[in-house]
Write an enzyme that holds these catalytic residues in place. Structure first.
Site, mmCIF file in Angstrom:
data_model
loop_
_atom_site.group_PDB
_atom_site.id
_atom_site.type_symbol
_atom_site.label_atom_id
_atom_site.label_comp_id
_atom_site.label_asym_id
_atom_site.label_seq_id
_atom_site.Cartn_x
_atom_site.Cartn_y
_atom_site.Cartn_z
ATOM 1 N N GLY A 140 -15.282 -63.295 101.694
ATOM 2 C CA GLY A 140 -15.414 -64.213 102.822
ATOM 3 C C GLY A 140 -16.650 -64.014 103.680
ATOM 4 O O GLY A 140 -16.647 -64.375 104.858
ATOM 5 N N ASN A 181 -19.457 -65.609 103.358
ATOM 6 C CA ASN A 181 -19.939 -66.964 103.691
ATOM 7 C C ASN A 181 -19.048 -67.612 104.757
ATOM 8 O O ASN A 181 -19.536 -68.336 105.618
ATOM 9 C CB ASN A 181 -19.979 -67.846 102.440
ATOM 10 C CG ASN A 181 -21.259 -67.653 101.650
ATOM 11 O OD1 ASN A 181 -22.352 -67.985 102.112
ATOM 12 N ND2 ASN A 181 -21.126 -67.083 100.457
ATOM 13 N N ARG A 230 -1.108 -75.166 89.593
ATOM 14 C CA ARG A 230 -2.179 -75.793 90.369
ATOM 15 C C ARG A 230 -1.747 -77.081 91.046
ATOM 16 O O ARG A 230 -2.059 -77.307 92.216
ATOM 17 C CB ARG A 230 -3.403 -76.041 89.474
ATOM 18 C CG ARG A 230 -4.544 -76.685 90.241
ATOM 19 C CD ARG A 230 -5.840 -76.679 89.466
ATOM 20 N NE ARG A 230 -5.849 -77.677 88.416
ATOM 21 C CZ ARG A 230 -6.921 -77.966 87.675
ATOM 22 N NH1 ARG A 230 -8.042 -77.306 87.859
ATOM 23 N NH2 ARG A 230 -6.859 -78.884 86.735
ATOM 24 N N HIS A 243 -23.125 -72.110 95.372
ATOM 25 C CA HIS A 243 -23.142 -71.448 94.060
ATOM 26 C C HIS A 243 -24.362 -70.535 93.984
ATOM 27 O O HIS A 243 -25.457 -70.944 94.369
ATOM 28 C CB HIS A 243 -23.182 -72.517 92.957
ATOM 29 C CG HIS A 243 -23.123 -71.937 91.590
ATOM 30 N ND1 HIS A 243 -21.950 -71.444 91.042
ATOM 31 C CD2 HIS A 243 -24.086 -71.717 90.665
ATOM 32 C CE1 HIS A 243 -22.205 -70.972 89.835
ATOM 33 N NE2 HIS A 243 -23.500 -71.112 89.583
ATOM 34 N N ASP A 254 -19.561 -77.320 89.242
ATOM 35 C CA ASP A 254 -20.933 -77.009 89.679
ATOM 36 C C ASP A 254 -21.935 -78.106 89.320
ATOM 37 O O ASP A 254 -23.109 -77.818 89.053
ATOM 38 C CB ASP A 254 -21.406 -75.662 89.082
ATOM 39 C CG ASP A 254 -20.537 -74.494 89.543
ATOM 40 O OD1 ASP A 254 -19.971 -74.577 90.659
ATOM 41 O OD2 ASP A 254 -20.417 -73.506 88.792
#
Ligand code: GRF
Length: 193
Positions: free
Chosen positions: A20, A22, A70, A114, A150
């Site tokens: 974490g 970022n 998910r 990324h 991405d």
């Protein structure tokens, strides 16, 4: 949807899975006057994520979803986002791939950071692959999230020169430092600030 500018900061959720760092830089940025966003929700795919400490430290609501199934986790997240009026999602070291269903059904904007110069080196283990291929530069990219990993439209990139004695670890540290500056810059850019 249009991003809200003016007096109200855009309500933002940050999605994490690990350290974490970022997230921390985004929280610090969000508390500056110039920031067009506020961080109102932290979503983690991992209850052990170190980044969850920042929820406590900065008094931000947190929710953990294990992604064992998910579709169940994503439905619950979508309703949480709605409940909290979240108009922007920043993926920051989030190690789960969001489904097409999620991306289609979330009506706000989704960004990701990324650690490579996309479109090169999508996916995992970027630093190892970059060094193995004897690249001269690597770097980091902030991009919009679309249905493919991405691959969404690039907002901003920062190049980092690779040193001769770089290891994946030393390179990742230098790139991470740049990531902390790049994510706030990307946000200012999409708000035309
Ligand atoms: C960053 O390098 C990010 O680009 C990648 O995972 C790392 C997360 O680091 N997707 P942190 O959790 O923000 O410290």
């Amino acid at each position: 949807m249009a991003l809200l500018t003016g007096f109200k900061k855009t309500r933002t959720a940050v999605f994490i899975s690990g350290n974490g760092s970022n997230l921390k830089s985004l929280i610090k940025f969000s508390r500056k006057k110039i920031s067009p966003i506020s961080i109102n929700l932290i979503i983690s795919s991992n209850y052990k994520s170190k980044g969850l400490e920042y929820a406590k430290k900065y008094k931000i609501k947190k929710k953990i979803f294990n992604f064992k199934k998910r579709s169940i986790s994503e439905k619950a997240i979508l309703s949480e986002l709605k409940k909290n009026n979240i108009n922007l999602i920043c993926l920051a070291g989030f190690m789960r791939i969001l489904s097409k269903y999620f991306v289609k059904n979330y009506k706000g904007i989704i960004l990701n950071i990324h650690p490579s110069l996309l479109p090169k080196y999508k996916g995992l283990n970027t630093h190892e692959r970059v060094i193995k291929n004897k690249e001269i530069y690597s770097g980091c990219t902030v991009h919009y999230v679309n249905y493919k990993l991405d691959s969404g439209k690039i907002i901003i990139q920062k190049k980092v020169k690779i040193r001769q004695n770089d290891t994946p670890n030393s390179l990742s540290k230098r790139i991470l430092n740049q990531e902390h500056k790049l994510y706030p810059k990307a946000i200012l850019k999409i708000f035309n600030l």
